[in-house]
Design a protein around this motif. Sequence first.
Motif, PDB file in Angstrom:
ATOM      1  N   VAL A 199       0.835  -1.201   0.000  1.00  0.00           N
ATOM      2  CA  VAL A 199       0.000   0.000   0.000  1.00  0.00           C
ATOM      3  C   VAL A 199       0.871   1.253   0.000  1.00  0.00           C
ATOM      4  CG1 VAL A 199      -1.799   1.276   1.245  1.00  0.00           C
ATOM      5  CG2 VAL A 199      -1.803  -1.228   1.272  1.00  0.00           C
ATOM      6  N   GLY A 200       0.552   2.187  -0.881  1.00  0.00           N
ATOM      7  CA  GLY A 200       1.154   3.508  -0.823  1.00  0.00           C
ATOM      8  C   GLY A 200       2.497   3.664  -1.497  1.00  0.00           C
ATOM      9  N   MET A 201       2.987   2.651  -2.192  1.00  0.00           N
ATOM     10  CA  MET A 201       4.288   2.780  -2.845  1.00  0.00           C
ATOM     11  C   MET A 201       4.190   3.471  -4.197  1.00  0.00           C
ATOM     12  SD  MET A 201       6.434  -0.681  -1.916  1.00  0.00           S
ATOM     13  CE  MET A 201       7.989   0.101  -2.357  1.00  0.00           C
ATOM     14  N   GLY A 202       2.981   3.556  -4.765  1.00  0.00           N
ATOM     15  CA  GLY A 202       2.802   4.306  -5.999  1.00  0.00           C
ATOM     16  C   GLY A 202       2.947   3.476  -7.256  1.00  0.00           C
ATOM     17  N   CYS A 203       3.229   4.164  -8.361  1.00  0.00           N
ATOM     18  CA  CYS A 203       3.206   3.537  -9.683  1.00  0.00           C
ATOM     19  C   CYS A 203       4.269   2.462  -9.870  1.00  0.00           C
ATOM     20  CB  CYS A 203       3.363   4.605 -10.763  1.00  0.00           C
ATOM     21  SG  CYS A 203       2.012   5.805 -10.836  1.00  0.00           S
ATOM     22  N   ASN A 204       5.328   2.512  -9.098  1.00  0.00           N
ATOM     23  CA  ASN A 204       6.381   1.504  -9.213  1.00  0.00           C
ATOM     24  C   ASN A 204       6.030   0.201  -8.513  1.00  0.00           C
ATOM     25  OD1 ASN A 204       7.167   3.664  -7.003  1.00  0.00           O
ATOM     26  ND2 ASN A 204       7.797   1.669  -6.198  1.00  0.00           N
ATOM     27  N   ALA A 205       4.965   0.203  -7.685  1.00  0.00           N
ATOM     28  CA  ALA A 205       4.752  -0.860  -6.706  1.00  0.00           C
ATOM     29  C   ALA A 205       4.425  -2.216  -7.306  1.00  0.00           C
ATOM     30  CB  ALA A 205       3.647  -0.450  -5.734  1.00  0.00           C
ATOM     31  N   GLY A 206       3.998  -2.266  -8.570  1.00  0.00           N
ATOM     32  CA  GLY A 206       3.704  -3.555  -9.170  1.00  0.00           C
ATOM     33  C   GLY A 206       4.923  -4.467  -9.197  1.00  0.00           C
ATOM     34  N   LEU A 207       6.091  -3.902  -9.471  1.00  0.00           N
ATOM     35  CA  LEU A 207       7.291  -4.733  -9.484  1.00  0.00           C
ATOM     36  C   LEU A 207       7.784  -5.019  -8.074  1.00  0.00           C
ATOM     37  CD1 LEU A 207       9.336  -3.546 -12.598  1.00  0.00           C
ATOM     38  CD2 LEU A 207       7.990  -5.624 -12.279  1.00  0.00           C
ATOM     39  N   ASN A 208       7.514  -4.140  -7.113  1.00  0.00           N
ATOM     40  CA  ASN A 208       7.800  -4.478  -5.718  1.00  0.00           C
ATOM     41  C   ASN A 208       6.965  -5.674  -5.283  1.00  0.00           C
ATOM     42  OD1 ASN A 208       7.966  -1.170  -5.816  1.00  0.00           O
ATOM     43  ND2 ASN A 208       9.622  -2.090  -4.651  1.00  0.00           N
ATOM     44  N   GLY A 209       5.696  -5.671  -5.691  1.00  0.00           N
ATOM     45  CA  GLY A 209       4.837  -6.807  -5.387  1.00  0.00           C
ATOM     46  C   GLY A 209       5.292  -8.073  -6.082  1.00  0.00           C
ATOM     47  N   LEU A 210       5.721  -7.940  -7.333  1.00  0.00           N
ATOM     48  CA  LEU A 210       6.179  -9.113  -8.081  1.00  0.00           C
ATOM     49  C   LEU A 210       7.417  -9.725  -7.436  1.00  0.00           C
ATOM     50  CD1 LEU A 210       5.665 -10.888 -10.559  1.00  0.00           C
ATOM     51  CD2 LEU A 210       7.189  -9.370 -11.860  1.00  0.00           C
ATOM     52  N   THR A 211       8.262  -8.888  -6.843  1.00  0.00           N
ATOM     53  CA  THR A 211       9.428  -9.407  -6.123  1.00  0.00           C
ATOM     54  C   THR A 211       8.993 -10.350  -5.003  1.00  0.00           C
ATOM     55  OG1 THR A 211      10.651  -7.363  -6.571  1.00  0.00           O
ATOM     56  CG2 THR A 211      11.501  -8.767  -4.831  1.00  0.00           C
ATOM     57  N   ALA A 212       7.981  -9.931  -4.246  1.00  0.00           N
ATOM     58  CA  ALA A 212       7.481 -10.766  -3.149  1.00  0.00           C
ATOM     59  C   ALA A 212       6.812 -12.032  -3.677  1.00  0.00           C
ATOM     60  CB  ALA A 212       6.500  -9.958  -2.296  1.00  0.00           C
ATOM     61  N   VAL A 213       6.048 -11.895  -4.749  1.00  0.00           N
ATOM     62  CA  VAL A 213       5.315 -13.038  -5.297  1.00  0.00           C
ATOM     63  C   VAL A 213       6.269 -14.093  -5.851  1.00  0.00           C
ATOM     64  CG1 VAL A 213       3.769 -13.722  -7.181  1.00  0.00           C
ATOM     65  CG2 VAL A 213       3.181 -11.774  -5.745  1.00  0.00           C
ATOM     66  N   THR A 214       7.293 -13.662  -6.573  1.00  0.00           N
ATOM     67  CA  THR A 214       8.253 -14.630  -7.110  1.00  0.00           C
ATOM     68  C   THR A 214       9.071 -15.270  -5.991  1.00  0.00           C
ATOM     69  OG1 THR A 214       9.818 -12.823  -7.559  1.00  0.00           O
ATOM     70  CG2 THR A 214       8.435 -13.569  -9.379  1.00  0.00           C
ATOM     71  N   GLY A 215       9.340 -14.512  -4.933  1.00  0.00           N
ATOM     72  CA  GLY A 215      10.034 -15.095  -3.788  1.00  0.00           C
ATOM     73  C   GLY A 215       9.209 -16.192  -3.141  1.00  0.00           C
ATOM     74  N   TRP A 216       7.895 -15.943  -2.989  1.00  0.00           N
ATOM     75  CA  TRP A 216       7.023 -16.961  -2.407  1.00  0.00           C
ATOM     76  C   TRP A 216       6.949 -18.177  -3.323  1.00  0.00           C
ATOM     77  CZ3 TRP A 216       2.754 -19.793  -3.636  1.00  0.00           C
ATOM     78  CH2 TRP A 216       2.083 -20.435  -2.584  1.00  0.00           C
TER      79      TRP A 216
END
Length: 381
Positions: free
Chosen positions: A157-174
């Motif tokens: 939440v709140g990271m802005g337009c870049n956050a999709g790749l921040n989320g993808l980092t977590a998803v690929t790690g899982w």
Amino acid sequence: MSQALLPSAVYVPETSPPAGGTPSGAKPKILGAAISVPAESYSQSEILDRFGITDERVRSVFLSGSIERRHLVLPPDGPDGTPLIEAQGALLAKHRAHGVRLAAEAVRATLKEVGADLADVGYLCCVTSTGFLTPGFSAFLIRELGLRHHTGRLDVVGMGCNAGLNGLTAVTGWATAHPGQLAVMVCVEVCSAAYVFDGTMRSSVVNSLFGDGAAALAVAAPGGAGTAGPAGSASGPEVLKFASCIIPDAIEAMRYDWDEQHGRFSFFLDRDIPYVVGAHAETVINRLLDGTGLRRSDIAHWVVHSGGKKVIDSVRVNLGLSRHDVRHTTGVLRDYGNVSSGSFIFSYQRLIEEGVVAPGEHAVLMTMGPGSTIETALVRF
């Protein structure tokens, strides 16, 4: 450049994965993607006319940004025929109601594309920056979709337009740690829940740019005893590596903060942000490719965030990209506006549907947002 401004790089593990993780060398893969937008779509002129905007400066901002249409949830008209002014509470309610609906549609469509069921989802990551909920979208989606109650989840939440790749980092790690199991990321942005209509140039720049929508990706890593279905076969591009760059000197250049005058949150974009982002694009891409044996000329496909005409042009010039390289980026901007964190998935979907990618080709995914931040990922088809 000071040490604080140097970009960082994150590798998806190639060897020695965590206990229970993927076999040595196995990479998580993007299995499929889908988008969802509100039914209502408006041209820039229709928006100006509906809100009765006659100021030529404001009209110029709307009509000169390479955007033709956007999907938006605009307020209903009041008794006088003009759109009602939405209080902050109404905007948060809009964010929740339409966000849950759009995100659910995107997740269902993604699962249908990859041939998976809701019961197959082991991990759910929800990304948003256009409102605040506690619990987050992940909890509401688990209830809305009927996902298993023990589904792993994360809200970015709140990271802005870049956050999709921040989320993808977590998803690929899982996914790496849970081979053969399905992870889903959904970026849901109801940008119309973050608008302030006051006729100022600050607000007009934001109001002219962003659109509403959700976009989801399904990710899995090969492996897992007895795994069947899409998570078992794990077809799709491998996610090889991530690299990040934050520019602390520009931390105030893009921000979502409280507007005391209007009694609501509003977004601010500094006019120099395209040049700040462009100036750092080469550094982070060099870091992304470092150690891979690849040069920029070896990258067959570029999936860049549709941040706005000036941002796209600045990145393109600084990286030496052609207009063809960013055709999907500009096409998404034209048809949807800036859909914040999900924009790169809109472009990625168009690339896949175009049918031009070939096995072995590499692509770079690139997003930009507050911080100021550039996020990148390297994938191989």
